[in-house]
Design a protein around this motif. Structure first.
Motif, PDB file in Angstrom:
ATOM      1  N   ILE A 110       0.894  -1.143   0.108  1.00  0.00           N
ATOM      2  CA  ILE A 110      -0.153  -0.080   0.155  1.00  0.00           C
ATOM      3  C   ILE A 110       0.889   1.157  -0.251  1.00  0.00           C
ATOM      4  CG2 ILE A 110      -1.591   1.262   1.386  1.00  0.00           C
ATOM      5  CD1 ILE A 110      -2.859  -1.433   2.226  1.00  0.00           C
ATOM      6  N   HIS A 115      -0.060   0.844  -3.985  1.00  0.00           N
ATOM      7  CA  HIS A 115      -0.999  -0.320  -4.589  1.00  0.00           C
ATOM      8  C   HIS A 115      -2.378  -0.057  -3.802  1.00  0.00           C
ATOM      9  CE1 HIS A 115       1.634  -2.197  -7.193  1.00  0.00           C
ATOM     10  NE2 HIS A 115       2.667  -1.880  -6.442  1.00  0.00           N
ATOM     11  N   ARG A 116      -3.582  -0.431  -4.486  1.00  0.00           N
ATOM     12  CA  ARG A 116      -4.746  -0.508  -3.852  1.00  0.00           C
ATOM     13  C   ARG A 116      -5.496  -1.501  -4.085  1.00  0.00           C
ATOM     14  NH1 ARG A 116      -2.177   2.671  -1.733  1.00  0.00           N
ATOM     15  NH2 ARG A 116      -2.470   4.905  -1.549  1.00  0.00           N
ATOM     16  N   ARG A 117      -5.229  -2.124  -5.337  1.00  0.00           N
ATOM     17  CA  ARG A 117      -5.708  -3.651  -5.849  1.00  0.00           C
ATOM     18  C   ARG A 117      -4.528  -4.590  -5.321  1.00  0.00           C
ATOM     19  NH1 ARG A 117      -6.777  -0.618 -10.537  1.00  0.00           N
ATOM     20  NH2 ARG A 117      -5.742  -2.058 -11.724  1.00  0.00           N
ATOM     21  N   LEU A 175      -9.523   0.569   2.329  1.00  0.00           N
ATOM     22  CA  LEU A 175      -9.718  -0.091   0.893  1.00  0.00           C
ATOM     23  C   LEU A 175     -10.580  -1.318   1.125  1.00  0.00           C
ATOM     24  CD1 LEU A 175      -5.925  -0.243  -0.225  1.00  0.00           C
ATOM     25  CD2 LEU A 175      -7.668   1.274  -1.000  1.00  0.00           C
TER      26      LEU A 175
END
Length: 184
Positions: free
Chosen positions: A13, A17-19, A48
Protein backbone atom coordinates in the motif's frame (compact mmCIF):
# COMPACT_ATOMS: atom_id res chain seq x y z
CA UNK A 1 1.49 -14.35 11.13
CA UNK A 2 -1.23 -11.72 11.31
CA UNK A 3 1.02 -8.80 12.25
CA UNK A 4 3.75 -9.56 9.74
CA UNK A 5 1.19 -10.12 6.97
CA UNK A 6 -0.24 -6.75 7.80
CA UNK A 7 3.25 -5.25 7.55
CA UNK A 8 3.73 -6.88 4.12
CA UNK A 9 0.42 -5.56 2.77
CA UNK A 10 1.11 -2.14 4.33
CA UNK A 11 4.38 -2.19 2.38
CA UNK A 12 2.50 -2.74 -0.88
CA UNK A 13 0.00 0.00 0.00
CA UNK A 14 2.87 2.39 0.83
CA UNK A 15 4.14 1.83 -2.72
CA UNK A 16 0.81 2.97 -4.17
CA UNK A 17 -1.11 -0.28 -4.56
CA UNK A 18 -4.84 -0.35 -3.94
CA UNK A 19 -5.76 -3.57 -5.76
CA UNK A 20 -3.87 -6.29 -3.87
CA UNK A 21 -4.62 -10.00 -4.27
CA UNK A 22 -4.15 -12.66 -1.58
CA UNK A 23 -3.12 -16.07 -2.95
CA UNK A 24 -2.61 -19.30 -1.06
CA UNK A 25 -5.14 -19.21 1.74
CA UNK A 26 -5.98 -22.60 3.18
CA UNK A 27 -8.49 -22.33 5.98
CA UNK A 28 -7.37 -25.68 7.44
CA UNK A 29 -4.26 -23.96 8.81
CA UNK A 30 -4.47 -21.31 11.54
CA UNK A 31 -1.30 -19.66 10.22
CA UNK A 32 -2.81 -18.89 6.82
CA UNK A 33 -6.07 -17.82 8.45
CA UNK A 34 -4.05 -15.37 10.57
CA UNK A 35 -2.23 -14.14 7.45
CA UNK A 36 -5.56 -13.49 5.75
CA UNK A 37 -6.74 -11.55 8.84
CA UNK A 38 -3.59 -9.43 8.56
CA UNK A 39 -4.32 -8.80 4.89
CA UNK A 40 -7.88 -7.66 5.65
CA UNK A 41 -6.73 -5.54 8.60
CA UNK A 42 -4.18 -3.73 6.45
CA UNK A 43 -6.59 -3.13 3.60
CA UNK A 44 -9.36 -1.87 5.90
CA UNK A 45 -6.94 0.37 7.85
CA UNK A 46 -6.05 2.01 4.53
CA UNK A 47 -9.74 2.50 3.72
CA UNK A 48 -9.64 -0.17 0.99
CA UNK A 49 -12.30 -2.79 0.42
CA UNK A 50 -10.75 -5.86 -1.22
CA UNK A 51 -12.64 -7.37 -4.13
CA UNK A 52 -13.67 -10.91 -3.08
CA UNK A 53 -12.29 -12.14 -6.42
CA UNK A 54 -8.81 -11.11 -5.24
CA UNK A 55 -8.90 -13.50 -2.28
CA UNK A 56 -8.02 -16.95 -3.51
CA UNK A 57 -8.60 -19.80 -1.10
CA UNK A 58 -6.92 -23.10 -1.56
CA UNK A 59 -4.06 -22.64 -4.04
CA UNK A 60 -1.23 -23.77 -1.81
CA UNK A 61 0.58 -25.68 -4.54
CA UNK A 62 2.69 -23.95 -7.15
CA UNK A 63 0.75 -25.27 -10.15
CA UNK A 64 -2.56 -24.11 -8.70
CA UNK A 65 -1.17 -20.69 -7.79
CA UNK A 66 0.25 -20.16 -11.29
CA UNK A 67 -3.23 -20.67 -12.72
CA UNK A 68 -4.76 -18.39 -10.11
CA UNK A 69 -2.23 -15.66 -10.90
CA UNK A 70 -3.08 -15.98 -14.59
CA UNK A 71 -6.81 -15.63 -13.84
CA UNK A 72 -6.29 -12.68 -11.50
CA UNK A 73 -4.12 -10.75 -13.92
CA UNK A 74 -6.45 -11.40 -16.88
CA UNK A 75 -9.37 -9.73 -15.07
CA UNK A 76 -10.65 -6.33 -16.19
CA UNK A 77 -9.88 -4.82 -12.76
CA UNK A 78 -6.71 -6.84 -12.25
CA UNK A 79 -4.72 -6.46 -9.05
CA UNK A 80 -1.51 -4.47 -9.31
CA UNK A 81 0.08 -6.44 -6.46
CA UNK A 82 -0.06 -9.97 -5.07
CA UNK A 83 0.67 -11.23 -1.56
CA UNK A 84 1.35 -14.99 -1.41
CA UNK A 85 0.52 -16.64 1.92
CA UNK A 86 3.21 -19.32 1.66
CA UNK A 87 6.28 -20.21 -0.41
CA UNK A 88 4.51 -22.92 -2.44
CA UNK A 89 1.93 -20.43 -3.65
CA UNK A 90 4.69 -17.87 -4.21
CA UNK A 91 6.56 -20.21 -6.54
CA UNK A 92 3.46 -20.57 -8.70
CA UNK A 93 2.81 -16.83 -8.77
CA UNK A 94 6.46 -16.13 -9.65
CA UNK A 95 6.35 -18.76 -12.37
CA UNK A 96 3.41 -17.01 -14.00
CA UNK A 97 4.86 -13.51 -13.56
CA UNK A 98 8.24 -14.42 -15.02
CA UNK A 99 7.11 -16.67 -17.86
CA UNK A 100 4.74 -13.95 -19.05
CA UNK A 101 7.20 -11.09 -18.50
CA UNK A 102 4.92 -9.42 -15.93
CA UNK A 103 7.49 -7.40 -14.01
CA UNK A 104 4.86 -4.67 -13.62
CA UNK A 105 3.07 -6.52 -10.80
CA UNK A 106 4.34 -6.00 -7.25
CA UNK A 107 4.79 -9.19 -5.29
CA UNK A 108 5.54 -10.21 -1.69
CA UNK A 109 5.88 -13.79 -0.42
CA UNK A 110 5.32 -14.96 3.14
CA UNK A 111 8.40 -17.15 3.31
CA UNK A 112 11.52 -17.48 1.22
CA UNK A 113 12.17 -20.07 -1.47
CA UNK A 114 15.06 -21.22 -3.62
CA UNK A 115 16.13 -18.65 -6.23
CA UNK A 116 13.78 -15.94 -4.92
CA UNK A 117 16.80 -13.70 -4.44
CA UNK A 118 18.15 -14.49 -7.93
CA UNK A 119 15.04 -13.48 -9.91
CA UNK A 120 14.75 -9.98 -11.38
CA UNK A 121 13.20 -8.27 -9.65
CA UNK A 122 14.21 -10.36 -6.66
CA UNK A 123 11.26 -11.40 -4.51
CA UNK A 124 10.50 -9.31 -1.43
CA UNK A 125 9.72 -11.74 1.39
CA UNK A 126 8.60 -12.09 4.95
CA UNK A 127 11.54 -14.05 6.35
CA UNK A 128 10.31 -16.90 8.46
CA UNK A 129 13.20 -18.64 10.20
CA UNK A 130 12.33 -22.32 10.75
CA UNK A 131 15.45 -22.84 12.88
CA UNK A 132 14.42 -20.06 15.30
CA UNK A 133 10.87 -21.43 15.42
CA UNK A 134 12.20 -24.93 16.10
CA UNK A 135 14.51 -23.69 18.87
CA UNK A 136 11.66 -21.79 20.52
CA UNK A 137 9.45 -24.90 20.35
CA UNK A 138 12.16 -27.17 21.79
CA UNK A 139 12.90 -24.74 24.62
CA UNK A 140 9.18 -24.65 25.44
CA UNK A 141 8.93 -28.46 25.46
CA UNK A 142 12.01 -28.75 27.69
CA UNK A 143 10.57 -26.21 30.13
CA UNK A 144 7.34 -28.20 30.27
CA UNK A 145 9.20 -31.49 30.85
CA UNK A 146 11.21 -29.91 33.68
CA UNK A 147 7.96 -28.67 35.22
CA UNK A 148 6.48 -32.18 35.08
CA UNK A 149 9.53 -33.52 36.92
CA UNK A 150 9.18 -30.83 39.61
CA UNK A 151 5.46 -31.60 40.02
CA UNK A 152 6.24 -35.29 40.43
CA UNK A 153 8.25 -34.34 43.53
CA UNK A 154 5.92 -31.55 44.69
CA UNK A 155 2.40 -31.69 43.13
CA UNK A 156 1.60 -28.20 44.46
CA UNK A 157 4.71 -26.55 43.00
CA UNK A 158 4.16 -23.19 41.33
CA UNK A 159 6.24 -23.17 38.18
CA UNK A 160 5.90 -19.80 36.45
CA UNK A 161 7.85 -20.81 33.33
CA UNK A 162 5.29 -23.52 32.57
CA UNK A 163 2.28 -21.21 32.32
CA UNK A 164 0.78 -20.81 28.83
CA UNK A 165 2.35 -17.96 26.89
CA UNK A 166 2.78 -16.55 23.45
CA UNK A 167 6.21 -16.78 21.88
CA UNK A 168 7.05 -14.39 19.07
CA UNK A 169 9.88 -15.14 16.67
CA UNK A 170 11.29 -12.27 14.63
CA UNK A 171 9.97 -12.39 11.05
CA UNK A 172 11.25 -9.31 9.24
CA UNK A 173 10.19 -8.05 5.83
CA UNK A 174 13.19 -8.40 3.50
CA UNK A 175 12.99 -5.83 0.72
CA UNK A 176 14.47 -7.15 -2.52
CA UNK A 177 12.64 -5.36 -5.33
CA UNK A 178 9.42 -7.15 -6.29
CA UNK A 179 7.38 -5.58 -3.49
CA UNK A 180 8.51 -2.11 -4.47
CA UNK A 181 7.22 -2.16 -8.07
CA UNK A 182 4.96 0.88 -8.51
CA UNK A 183 1.45 0.41 -9.95
CA UNK A 184 1.07 1.33 -13.59
Amino acid sequence: DEGVSRQAVDHLIAHGHRRIAFVGSDERYPTTTARLRGYYASMHAAGLEPDPAWIRHGPTRDVDAAGVAAELLAAEEAPTAIFAANPRAAIGVVHHLHTTGRTDVAFVSFGDFTLAQTLRPAVTIVKQDPVAIGIAAIERVLTHLDARKQRAVDPDAEIPGDAPRTILVDTPLIVRGSGEVQPA
